[in-house]
Design a protein around this motif. Structure first.
Motif, mmCIF file in Angstrom:
data_model
loop_
_atom_site.group_PDB
_atom_site.id
_atom_site.type_symbol
_atom_site.label_atom_id
_atom_site.label_comp_id
_atom_site.label_asym_id
_atom_site.label_seq_id
_atom_site.Cartn_x
_atom_site.Cartn_y
_atom_site.Cartn_z
ATOM 1 N N THR A 251 0.826 -1.220 0.000
ATOM 2 C CA THR A 251 0.000 0.000 0.000
ATOM 3 C C THR A 251 0.857 1.266 0.000
ATOM 4 N N LYS A 252 2.096 1.160 0.455
ATOM 5 C CA LYS A 252 2.986 2.326 0.471
ATOM 6 C C LYS A 252 4.016 2.269 -0.654
ATOM 7 N N HIS A 260 10.933 -2.391 4.139
ATOM 8 C CA HIS A 260 10.282 -2.352 5.450
ATOM 9 C C HIS A 260 9.397 -3.558 5.771
ATOM 10 N N ASP A 261 8.823 -4.191 4.760
ATOM 11 C CA ASP A 261 7.865 -5.255 5.051
ATOM 12 C C ASP A 261 8.578 -6.520 5.522
ATOM 13 N N PRO A 262 8.323 -6.998 6.728
ATOM 14 C CA PRO A 262 9.057 -8.154 7.267
ATOM 15 C C PRO A 262 8.834 -9.439 6.478
ATOM 16 N N PHE A 263 7.643 -9.626 5.918
ATOM 17 C CA PHE A 263 7.367 -10.848 5.174
ATOM 18 C C PHE A 263 8.163 -10.886 3.867
#
Length: 351
Positions: A251-252, A260-263
């Motif tokens: 979404t960003k 940033h996304d851990p997954f």
């Protein structure tokens, strides 16, 4: 009457002694990388909220001093939003304080172990020609490492962040690993010089640069995974939550997700590892005939690292497995630097 021939000049250079000293410092860097892993995994990094280079050598020596340190920690976002609600006691605080204090203490010892012998060798004229600037650069990297460490800690002491910035954590870790590689490379150059006074420093080859770039990206991803606690994103392997590609937040924007996304970061780290394996196998094969020990070291290090990485995931980031994973990561850097150095040896021989 024949003129007397000039007396042969005796070189004061001590390349073997300096190489051995650099290997000792490199060993200390490996130890601090391992302790840094423990510090991160036990959430200890923000327990000391001030940087006192001199007075900070000693831990609190009285209950009053302990309480003062604890009160400072209680003002941090980590305590307010996580540790406090979890019921942290003063005894719990002493445990995490120890690991951060020990981490900083080793950093100070490394600085002394590098700076004092460097001054000694310099004063005695024992440093071979062409190596003074390189040794000063390694000293400067050590100083930067301390600065980056404090900037990392400071990033988690304000606002609403309950952890340090994963960007600063990666800078802190990768600077240590780059310094480690530089220590090993320089020591190997000096050993070559000891064997042959005409030996020239090893050069960077194309395959070495490629392997270093691929490994750098893998280490960067690993640092971000550690900083964002992304190792907990999945405890199964090779799938993640029953899928090959996990769901992640876009979404960003994709750039934000990658950083940033851990997954997504967990996914990238576990599969880029195989690209790193391919690059390291290529490098190891390039030096197999000229330096079989370096080739074996690379294979052993990345093989062990892969096994530890999978085990760390499948045990839900078991502390000592995760620490071993970081430790072997440092050893992999040493093995890679060794193979890269061998690939660029101008005489084509092993040390």
């Amino acid at each position: 009457m024949n003129a007397k021939s000039p007396a042969p000049q005796i070189s004061l250079a001590r390349p073997v002694a300096i190489a051995n000293w650099l290997f000792v410092v490199a060993t200390m860097v490996v130890i601090i990388v391992m302790v840094g892993g423990i510090t991160r995994l036990t959430e200890s990094g923000l327990s000391i909220t001030q940087w006192n280079p001199v007075t900070g050598v000693l831990p609190p020596l009285s209950e009053q001093a302990w309480q003062a340190e604890y009160n400072l920690y209680r003002q941090t976002p980590e305590f307010i939003y996580e540790a406090g609600p979890a019921g942290m006691t003063l005894s719990d605080f002493k445990f995490i304080f120890f690991w951060e204090w020990f981490h900083r203490l080793i950093g100070r010892l490394i600085g002394i172990a590098f700076a004092l012998p460097l001054a000694w060798f310099w004063i005695r004229g024992s440093i071979p020609k062409g190596y003074k600037l390189r040794l000063l650069a390694l000293l400067a990297l050590g100083g930067l490492q301390g600065t980056f460490g404090w900037l990392m800690v400071r990033s988690g002491l304000s606002g609403t962040m309950t952890d340090v910035s994963h960007f600063w954590l990666s800078i802190h870790l990768l600077t240590a690993l780059f310094t480690l590689g530089g220590l090993v490379w320089t020591a190997l150059d000096l050993r070559a010089l000891a064997r042959n006074a005409a030996a020239r420093p090893s050069r960077l080859t194309g395959v070495a640069i490629l392997a270093a770039m691929v490994l750098f990206l893998q280490l960067l991803l690993g640092a971000w995974v550690a900083g964002l606690n992304a190792g907990h994103a999945s405890s199964d392997w090779p799938l993640m939550q029953g899928r090959f590609i996990p769901e992640y937040d876009t979404t960003k924007g994709l750039f934000w997700a990658v950083t940033h996304d851990p997954f997504l970061l967990h996914f990238l780290h576990r599969w880029w590892a195989w690209v790193a394996v391919a690059a390291l196998v290529w490098l190891a094969r390039c030096v197999r005939k000229t330096d079989r020990r370096a080739s074996k070291a690379v294979h052993s290090a990345f093989g062990t690292q892969i096994i530890l990485g999978i085990a760390t995931v499948m045990t839900g980031v078991e502390l000592w497995l995760a620490v071993a994973h970081q430790l072997v990561g440092a050893l992999l850097v040493i093995a890679t630097a060794w193979a890269m150095h061998s690939a660029g040896r101008r005489d084509g021989t092993a040390l």
